[in-house]
Structures are given as C-alpha cells and as structure tokens.
Design a protein around this motif. Structure first.
Motif, short mmCIF file in Angstrom:
data_model
loop_
_atom_site.label_atom_id
_atom_site.label_comp_id
_atom_site.label_asym_id
_atom_site.label_seq_id
_atom_site.Cartn_x
_atom_site.Cartn_y
_atom_site.Cartn_z
N SER A 1 46.96 13.89 -34.97
CA SER A 1 48.25 13.77 -34.51
C SER A 1 48.73 12.53 -34.14
O SER A 1 47.99 11.56 -34.10
CB SER A 1 48.38 14.60 -32.85
N HIS A 2 50.09 12.23 -34.12
CA HIS A 2 50.62 11.16 -33.97
C HIS A 2 50.08 9.70 -34.08
O HIS A 2 49.68 9.06 -33.25
CB HIS A 2 51.32 10.92 -32.52
N ASP B 1 54.89 18.97 -31.24
CA ASP B 1 54.16 18.51 -29.82
C ASP B 1 54.93 18.96 -28.63
O ASP B 1 55.14 18.01 -27.88
CB ASP B 1 54.15 17.07 -29.92
N HIS C 1 45.97 19.92 -24.33
CA HIS C 1 44.83 18.64 -24.62
C HIS C 1 43.36 18.98 -24.39
O HIS C 1 43.05 19.76 -23.63
CB HIS C 1 45.52 17.75 -23.50
N HIS D 1 44.23 9.29 -27.11
CA HIS D 1 45.13 9.33 -25.70
C HIS D 1 44.64 8.61 -25.04
O HIS D 1 43.25 8.58 -24.91
CB HIS D 1 45.18 10.91 -25.21
N GLU E 1 43.99 20.01 -28.99
CA GLU E 1 44.36 18.83 -29.36
C GLU E 1 43.17 17.76 -28.73
O GLU E 1 43.54 17.14 -27.60
CB GLU E 1 45.75 18.12 -29.04
N HIS F 1 51.37 22.49 -33.23
CA HIS F 1 50.93 21.55 -32.01
C HIS F 1 52.08 21.77 -31.09
O HIS F 1 52.93 21.30 -30.93
CB HIS F 1 51.14 20.13 -32.62
#
Ligand SMILES: [Zn+2]
Ligand SMILES: [Zn+2]
Length: 249
Positions: free
Chosen positions: A156-157, A209, A40, A105, A77, A8
């Motif tokens: 992710s996250h 990231d 992104h 996001h 992502e 990532h």
C-alpha cells in the motif's frame, strides 16, 4: 474504464467510520463486484484491529456478501516492523484472512529502541527534510525482505511516509506476484519512477483506502495518474477486470 473491486477499505475495527456492510453497499451501488475489508495491522499503537475480532469480522463479511451479492474478502493492512522486513502478522493469523496488504505506518509497537528511532522516528524526519540515499537503500531492503518472507498481495501507498527506491521495490514485487497500489488519494512516485515502472511492466492495483463509506471506490488521484502517464490498462489488475490474489484465484 472502471474498477470492479476496491481491495483496501477500513472500518471501525481499526479507525474507519462505517461498517463492513455499509462499505460493501457503496461498492455495490458503484457497480463493483468485489470489496476487501483491510483494517490496520495488529501492532499499530493507535488504531490496530484486534485479533479477537477477526472471527466476528469474517461473519460480517459473509453477511454483507449475502445481502449485496458481492465477494467480500477479509484482509489486513499489516505494518512493516523493521529494516529486516518483519511484518506484524503470524502464519495462524494469515490463515484466517483472504488478502494481505503491507505498508509502512508510523506509531507501530516495537520493543527495540533502535528500531523505534531508526525505522520510525528517523524516517518520519527524513520524509520531511529529504531521505538520503543510504536510508532509501535500507528502506528498500525492508520491503524486499518482507516480500521474501510473507505472501504479500499488495504494497500500500509505497513511498508515502517512508521513502524507498520505488523502482527496485516494484520490480521485486512484480517478480513475486505482489501488486503496487495506486492509492485513491495519495501517490508519492516521481515522474521517473512511474515511467520506469511502466517500462518494467510492474502490476498495479487501484484502491481507495477509504476510511468512510463515501470514499469507497473514490480513486481520483489514481485515475488522474493513469491518464497523465497513459498507464496501459493491462498493467492495472482491477480495471474492468477482477484480479487474482495469492489465496484467491
Ligand atoms: Zn495505510
Ligand atoms: Zn489504509
């Protein structure tokens, strides 16, 4: 213990600072065997990777791989778009990529005012002041539906920005071959969530990231968490080993 791949990382094709080759060279210097470039997703309003750049990026990945000897994968992502688990990627776009990461996001393009308000604005507000149970349930469902609909390699996250019932998401991910990211700089799980995920044998992946080359392979937060909770090595797919992904075996 060290990671053999960082899956990532960002480049100027979205809002990273360094080129694909520069990120890859740092991964090489740090002793890794693989890296993924995952800018992104296409529908971010501020810093989306452009569809027209994908072929050029693939060429740059191949060149970086030749120069460094690393496997350089191309991914994205992608963004969760709504409560129904839609994600901003089409089948044709996925066909051109190696790895699919999905995350939540803010500032993602959406035509529906309702979605803009409830899925983005309200989650932003709830994230500051506390997310009620009913909202967490809806957010959890968004991830679960996304995992059903798309061949997602990595979430992710999770819980950063938008709160879910992380244990439920992680268990569903585990059963569908989707990895839960231990982000190199931000991990938003509670003690209870981490402990339960370990008990449930959820599979994790450590990723930096990185938005600049110095941060490729920099995973202090993830390593501290692994030490603190004694997360077994076999649950972290890129610790001293090279993981499998949906398209890469
Ligand atoms: Zn992200
Ligand atoms: Zn990212």
């Amino acid at each position: 213990m060290r990671i053999l791949g960082d899956y990532h990382t960002h480049t100027p094709y979205s809002h990273g600072k360094n080129t694909i080759l520069e990120n890859t060279s740092v991964a090489q210097q740090k002793g890794m065997k693989q890296i993924a470039i995952t800018d992104h997703g296409f529908d971010h309003s501020l810093y989306a990777v452009e569809r027209k750049n994908i072929d050029t990026m693939r060429k740059e990945c191949d060149e970086a791989s030749k120069k460094t000897g690393l496997d350089v994968f191309l991914g994205v992502e992608a963004n969760l778009l709504d409560e129904n688990g839609n994600v901003d990627i089409t089948k044709e776009e996925y066909d051109k990529l190696d790895i699919l990461i999905v995350g939540w996001h803010n500032f993602v393009k959406t035509k529906s005012f309702k979605t803009k308000f409830s899925f983005f604005f309200m989650n932003y507000i709830f994230n500051i002041f506390g997310t009620p149970v009913w909202k967490r349930k809806k957010n959890t469902k968004a991830y679960i539906e996304a995992i059903k609909k798309y061949p997602i390699d990595i979430i992710s996250h999770l819980n950063y920005g938008m709160k879910t019932n992380a244990i439920e998401v992680a268990k569903f991910a585990r059963d569908h071959g989707t990895l839960i990211e231990l982000n190199g700089k931000r991990i938003k799980f509670s003690k209870k969530e981490i402990k339960e995920m370990i008990k449930e044998r959820v599979k994790f992946i450590i990723n930096s990231d990185a938005h600049k080359k110095e941060n490729v392979g920099k995973n202090d937060v993830a390593f501290n968490l692994i030490a603190k909770y004694n997360i077994p090595k076999e649950l972290v797919v890129n610790l001293d080993s090279v993981p499998k992904f949906k398209k890469i075996n």
